[in-house]
Design an enzyme around this catalytic site. Structure first.
Site, PDB file in Angstrom:
ATOM      1  N   GLU A  28      49.982  40.958  37.271  1.00 28.58           N
ATOM      2  CA  GLU A  28      49.814  40.577  38.669  1.00 28.58           C
ATOM      3  C   GLU A  28      48.347  40.241  38.911  1.00 28.58           C
ATOM      4  OE1 GLU A  28      51.284  44.074  40.614  1.00 28.58           O
ATOM      5  OE2 GLU A  28      49.395  45.142  40.462  1.00 28.58           O
ATOM      6  N   HIS A  60      49.871  46.809  45.155  1.00 32.83           N
ATOM      7  CA  HIS A  60      49.117  47.773  44.379  1.00 32.83           C
ATOM      8  C   HIS A  60      47.636  47.758  44.756  1.00 32.83           C
ATOM      9  CE1 HIS A  60      52.319  47.679  40.963  1.00 32.83           C
ATOM     10  NE2 HIS A  60      52.542  48.653  41.819  1.00 32.83           N
TER      11      HIS A  60
END
Length: 290
Positions: free
Chosen positions: A209, A248
């Site tokens: 990511e 996150h």
């Protein structure tokens, strides 16, 4: 074969008697994981889910021979739990806890640096070796035995990738959810290296990511290794705005190389089969293994 954990792993649960520990330990036991006990300070000598409870990890290791630990401990105490497990000689430490202060993780990284242990996480779904051991919070029914390894920063995309791999006619050797925090124990490169060196893993799915350099480091290592084992890669966050944390804590674009597009370009240059959508993971695995 598998990496890190298997049916012979002896697992203890730190934070065993809490709500999260109780629920997920029960799921792990139902999956067939060899859970040999748990740790809750002050409750040593009792029994929970049919397993013994100990006051410390050291006592649990001494009494059960445990070599794997999973941590369901609140953020303020989780770093100490990791260090306690390392000090007691646990070889694989899986920390599920989200929200551990970065300063605490700096101390943890330094503490475990020279110790013979591997930390998975924190803020991760854990690790699973299909049909053998589930040390984490992933839905076990999705995973079927096979020869495709998965390394992922994302929990849900780990399960999605496993589901697609299985539906494509293949199975999963081991899946490692490394976690999405800025400071984690096992990097993408280290997990990829385990799979590349595992003779019973024929291909690897690598899910990353935005934010940080982990995927670029892994891709460059893969190219330098000269391995012919196929890797299928995906980067989440392709539409994320610069400077904003997405999901996150570590998923934030800080520089040009942190974007999804930059990471995908580097991965492609290094010989990884990059897909633009997670929906393409399964069919791409089938193509590279055909």
């Amino acid at each position: 074969m598998s990496v890190l954990v298997n049916k012979d792993s002896k697992v203890i649960v730190q934070g065993f008697t809490g709500n999260e520990g109780t629920f997920h330990a029960g799921q792990m036991i139902d999956y067939g994981t060899n859970v040999v006990g748990g740790v809750t300070p002050g409750k040593g000598g009792s029994e929970h889910l049919g397993k013994p409870v100990f006051n410390s990890v050291a006592e649990a290791v001494e009494k059960t021979g445990a070599n794997v630990s999973i941590i369901f401990v609140p953020p303020a105490f989780a770093a100490d739990a990791v260090m306690e497990a390392a000090e007691a000689g646990i070889k694989v430490i899986v920390c599920i806890t989200e929200g551990i202060p970065v300063a605490d993780m700096v101390k943890v990284k330094d503490y475990i640096h020279d110790r013979d242990c591997r930390l998975i996480g924190p803020n991760c779904p854990g690790i699973i070796t299909s049909d053998e051991a589930k040390i984490g919070i992933m839905p076990g029914f999705v995973f079927k035995k096979g020869k495709v390894g998965i390394v992922s920063k994302s929990g849900t995309l780990t399960y999605e990738a496993a589901d697609q791999v299985v539906k494509a006619g293949y199975g999963v050797s081991t899946a490692i959810g490394i976690g999405g925090d800025p400071i984690i124990g096992t990097t993408t490169k280290e997990a990829l290296e385990l799979f590349i060196n595992d003779p019973d893993t024929d291909a690897v799915v690598m899910i990353g990511e935005i934010g940080g350099q982990l995927e670029a480091e892994a891709a460059r290592w893969y190219k330098a290794s000269g391995s012919k084992k196929p890797v299928v890669g995906f980067i989440a966050g392709q539409t994320a705005p610069k400077g904003r944390t997405m999901g996150h804590a570590g998923a934030i674009v800080g520089g040009a190389d942190d974007t999804a597009q930059a990471k995908m370009a580097i991965m492609s240059e290094c010989g990884i089969n990059v897909v633009a959508s997670p929906a393409e993971i399964g069919k791409t695995v089938a193509q590279v293994l055909a």
